[in-house]
Design an enzyme around this catalytic site. Structure first.
Site, PDB file in Angstrom:
ATOM      1  N   HIS A  27      -2.332   2.042   6.143  1.00 59.75           N
ATOM      2  CA  HIS A  27      -2.245   0.973   6.757  1.00 59.75           C
ATOM      3  C   HIS A  27      -2.205   1.638   8.498  1.00 59.75           C
ATOM      4  CE1 HIS A  27       0.282  -2.415   7.979  1.00 59.75           C
ATOM      5  NE2 HIS A  27       1.182  -2.401   8.092  1.00 59.75           N
ATOM      6  N   HIS A  37     -11.241  -2.904   8.014  1.00 60.91           N
ATOM      7  CA  HIS A  37     -10.117  -4.566   7.491  1.00 60.91           C
ATOM      8  C   HIS A  37     -10.011  -5.194   6.310  1.00 60.91           C
ATOM      9  CE1 HIS A  37      -7.176  -6.838   9.422  1.00 60.91           C
ATOM     10  NE2 HIS A  37      -6.074  -5.630   9.946  1.00 60.91           N
ATOM     11  N   ASP A  57      -6.257   0.794  14.835  1.00 61.77           N
ATOM     12  CA  ASP A  57      -5.854   2.296  14.779  1.00 61.77           C
ATOM     13  C   ASP A  57      -7.470   3.185  15.122  1.00 61.77           C
ATOM     14  OD1 ASP A  57      -3.119   2.127  13.445  1.00 61.77           O
ATOM     15  OD2 ASP A  57      -4.455   1.758  11.546  1.00 61.77           O
TER      16      ASP A  57
HETATM   17  N1  ACO Z   1     -14.785   4.670   5.249  1.00 66.77           N
HETATM   18  C1  ACO Z   1     -15.526   4.668   4.972  1.00 66.77           C
HETATM   19  N2  ACO Z   1     -15.824   3.489   3.939  1.00 66.77           N
HETATM   20  C2  ACO Z   1     -15.137   1.974   3.704  1.00 66.77           C
HETATM   21  C3  ACO Z   1     -14.056   2.292   4.913  1.00 66.77           C
HETATM   22  C4  ACO Z   1     -13.869   3.499   5.589  1.00 66.77           C
HETATM   23  N3  ACO Z   1     -12.654   3.772   6.236  1.00 66.77           N
HETATM   24  N4  ACO Z   1     -13.865   0.991   5.549  1.00 66.77           N
HETATM   25  C5  ACO Z   1     -14.264   0.922   4.124  1.00 66.77           C
HETATM   26  N5  ACO Z   1     -14.559   1.206   3.133  1.00 66.77           N
HETATM   27  C6  ACO Z   1     -15.948   0.757   2.367  1.00 66.77           C
HETATM   28  C7  ACO Z   1     -16.124   1.050   0.958  1.00 66.77           C
HETATM   29  O1  ACO Z   1     -15.758   2.107   0.866  1.00 66.77           O
HETATM   30  C8  ACO Z   1     -16.332   0.139   0.234  1.00 66.77           C
HETATM   31  O2  ACO Z   1     -17.122   0.302  -0.394  1.00 66.77           O
HETATM   32  P1  ACO Z   1     -17.654  -0.405  -1.735  1.00 66.77           P
HETATM   33  O3  ACO Z   1     -17.539  -1.536  -1.750  1.00 66.77           O
HETATM   34  O4  ACO Z   1     -19.033   0.665  -1.410  1.00 66.77           O
HETATM   35  O5  ACO Z   1     -17.084   0.527  -2.951  1.00 66.77           O
HETATM   36  C9  ACO Z   1     -15.573  -1.632   1.123  1.00 66.77           C
HETATM   37  O6  ACO Z   1     -16.192  -0.850   2.418  1.00 66.77           O
HETATM   38  C10 ACO Z   1     -14.845  -2.407   1.247  1.00 66.77           C
HETATM   39  O7  ACO Z   1     -13.291  -0.780   1.285  1.00 66.77           O
HETATM   40  P2  ACO Z   1     -11.917  -1.593   0.504  1.00 66.77           P
HETATM   41  O8  ACO Z   1     -11.681   0.111   0.632  1.00 66.77           O
HETATM   42  O9  ACO Z   1     -12.163  -2.054  -1.039  1.00 66.77           O
HETATM   43  O10 ACO Z   1     -11.784  -2.490   1.841  1.00 66.77           O
HETATM   44  P3  ACO Z   1     -10.000  -2.569   1.409  1.00 66.77           P
HETATM   45  O11 ACO Z   1     -10.043  -3.948   2.188  1.00 66.77           O
HETATM   46  O12 ACO Z   1      -9.544  -2.725   0.062  1.00 66.77           O
HETATM   47  O13 ACO Z   1      -8.690  -1.728   2.398  1.00 66.77           O
HETATM   48  C11 ACO Z   1      -9.059  -0.096   4.080  1.00 66.77           C
HETATM   49  C12 ACO Z   1      -8.978  -1.879   3.958  1.00 66.77           C
HETATM   50  C13 ACO Z   1      -7.335   0.481   3.788  1.00 66.77           C
HETATM   51  C14 ACO Z   1      -8.025  -1.073   5.924  1.00 66.77           C
HETATM   52  C15 ACO Z   1     -10.351   0.424   3.969  1.00 66.77           C
HETATM   53  O14 ACO Z   1     -11.024   0.093   5.256  1.00 66.77           O
HETATM   54  C16 ACO Z   1      -9.834   1.258   4.759  1.00 66.77           C
HETATM   55  O15 ACO Z   1      -9.438   2.920   3.894  1.00 66.77           O
HETATM   56  N6  ACO Z   1     -10.208   2.325   5.797  1.00 66.77           N
HETATM   57  C17 ACO Z   1      -9.604   3.627   6.753  1.00 66.77           C
HETATM   58  C18 ACO Z   1      -8.020   3.582   6.505  1.00 66.77           C
HETATM   59  C19 ACO Z   1      -7.582   2.931   8.159  1.00 66.77           C
HETATM   60  O16 ACO Z   1      -7.972   3.198   9.541  1.00 66.77           O
HETATM   61  N7  ACO Z   1      -6.471   2.452   8.115  1.00 66.77           N
HETATM   62  C20 ACO Z   1      -6.304   0.912   8.943  1.00 66.77           C
HETATM   63  C21 ACO Z   1      -6.215  -0.653   8.776  1.00 66.77           C
HETATM   64  S1  ACO Z   1      -5.848  -1.602   9.923  1.00 66.77           S
HETATM   65  C22 ACO Z   1      -3.665  -1.501   9.779  1.00 66.77           C
HETATM   66  O17 ACO Z   1      -3.511  -1.395   8.487  1.00 66.77           O
HETATM   67  C23 ACO Z   1      -3.014  -1.216  10.890  1.00 66.77           C
END
Ligand code: ACO
Length: 378
Positions: A224, A263, A314
């Site tokens: 987050h 996201h 971010d």
């Molecule tokens: N890097 C690499 N792969 C990613 C990323 C990433 N940043 N984000 C999503 N994916 C991929 C996942 O590996 C997953 O792939 P799969 O289906 O083959 O397993 C798919 O995309 C879906 O990702 P999830 O993690 O299931 O998506 P979720 O909605 O649960 O998570 C989140 C969203 C937490 C923001 C995620 O994209 C992430 O971890 N991002 C990196 C951390 C980040 O930047 N957080 C800030 C978010 S904005 C905020 O809170 C202000």
């Protein structure tokens, strides 16, 4: 709670947890509105304090509203000697977010416990918390470096005063405006994890301080708000623009998340990230140091090509704050300096139409087992 059409995958995905009229995200269009107003219009035409009024009251303020709200917010910037002493004790040992969480919790110390729980009292608590958080962060940053905290200045805007208290220098108008717009951009985002945590706490009819404290603890995580610090740590690890591709490929090969991308709600690029990208590019030129912007832009392009995943809010906030001379471990605190306005808005909304938030777990454990006495266990 009602469920949307999409099949839930855990993480409350696609679940509508309560009614709200504060921040509306259209994840397909890449559009964000506060109380119906397009964020871009608010970023162009308002400042953070005016936006806060909107979030807390649902309407844009009149001149008379602002004439009383601005001084009320400025007058609450100071910290009592007890709170400053607490920060002094915590600063050498705690991370910035741990310190902020603890000190915001302690702000109830100099609030009147008998003041009640009506909307006016809670609004005043919101003003206190929002006004004091920048002072807490700046005091922490100076105390850990062995410097005395600076008194807040009444003549400076919310953003300019924070930068002044942090650095001892009054910022340029351009830097103050950029930070102010960053605060407007981060102020509210619907039922994100920290706001939801605040609402869950408020829904037990706990108090404003407890709800904001829950939110801060939730914002801290790198999935987050903690992602902005993690983005900068990643950029600092990469040895120049030419190394970006190898670094990214390494992360993807190890199945690691790339911070600042992805996201839950946006299916297209996060509109806030586009404004922040412009700021990063502008500051890169002003500072004559293009490296951080160029590395970020290359990562953005490659990530889209490799995984089809867009940047989030971010991503460019990291290089923007770094260009402003702010230490990376304070970036998530800046997010909190802003998002507290959304948290307070949601806590007030929760109090105004409350029902306990209490979901159920999908049971995956043993159905039924008989107790085994200790001397009979294998
Ligand atoms: N890097 C690499 N792969 C990613 C990323 C990433 N940043 N984000 C999503 N994916 C991929 C996942 O590996 C997953 O792939 P799969 O289906 O083959 O397993 C798919 O995309 C879906 O990702 P999830 O993690 O299931 O998506 P979720 O909605 O649960 O998570 C989140 C969203 C937490 C923001 C995620 O994209 C992430 O971890 N991002 C990196 C951390 C980040 O930047 N957080 C800030 C978010 S904005 C905020 O809170 C202000």
């Amino acid at each position: 709670m009602t469920e949307s059409k999409a099949a839930p995958r855990g993480g409350l995905e696609g679940v509508y947890a309560a009614d709200s009229a504060i921040g509306k995200i259209d994840g397909e269009l890449g559009e964000l509105r506060y109380c119906g107003y397009l964020l871009k219009d608010l970023a162009d035409h308002t400042d953070f304090v005016e936006t806060t009024w909107l979030l807390w009251n649902g309407e844009l303020p009149s001149q008379a509203d602002l004439d009383s709200f601005r001084p009320a917010m400025r007058q609450e910037r100071g910290l009592s000697k007890e709170i400053l002493a607490l920060i002094g004790q915590l600063a050498p040992a705690l991370t910035p977010m741990d310190c902020m969480r603890t000190v915001v919790s302690a702000l109830c110390f100099d609030d009147s416990p008998s003041a009640g729980d009506d909307r006016a009292t809670n609004l005043h608590r919101g003003v206190r918390i929002q006004a004091k958080i920048p002072t807490i962060v700046a005091a922490y940053a100076r105390l850990r470096e062995g410097k005395d905290p600076l008194e807040p200045r009444q003549d400076l805007s919310h953003a300019a005063n924070f930068l002044y208290m942090l650095t001892g220098q009054v910022p340029t108008d351009e830097e103050a405006r950029i930070l102010d717009v960053c605060l407007v951009l981060h102020a509210e985002h619907g039922f994100n994890a920290s706001t939801f945590a605040a609402r869950v706490t408020a829904a037990t009819l706990s108090d404003m301080y407890s709800a904001v404290t829950s939110a801060i603890g939730t914002l801290k995580g790198p999935l987050h708000g903690g992602a902005n610090t993690a983005v900068m740590e990643m950029l600092l690890e990469i040895d120049g623009v030419d190394e970006v591709e190898a670094h990214l490929d390494g992360l993807l090969a190890r199945n690691e998340k790339v911070m600042g991308f992805g996201h839950r709600v946006y299916k297209v690029v996060d509109p806030r990230a586009l404004v922040l990208k412009d700021f990063s590019q502008k500051l890169a030129a002003v500072k004559g140091e293009p490296k951080w912007f160029e590395m970020s832009e290359k990562l953005e392009t490659l990530m889209k090509m490799r995984k089809g995943i867009d940047m989030n809010v971010d991503f460019y906030s990291a290089s923007t704050y770094y260009y402003m001379g702010i230490s990376p471990d304070l970036f998530t605190c800046i997010f909190a300096i802003s998002r507290v306005s959304g948290w307070v808005a949601h806590i007030l909304e929760q109090f105004s139409n409350n029902r306990l938030i209490r979901p159920r777990a999908n049971w995956i454990g043993h159905d039924r087992r008989d107790y085994v006495p200790l001397d009979q266990r294998g």
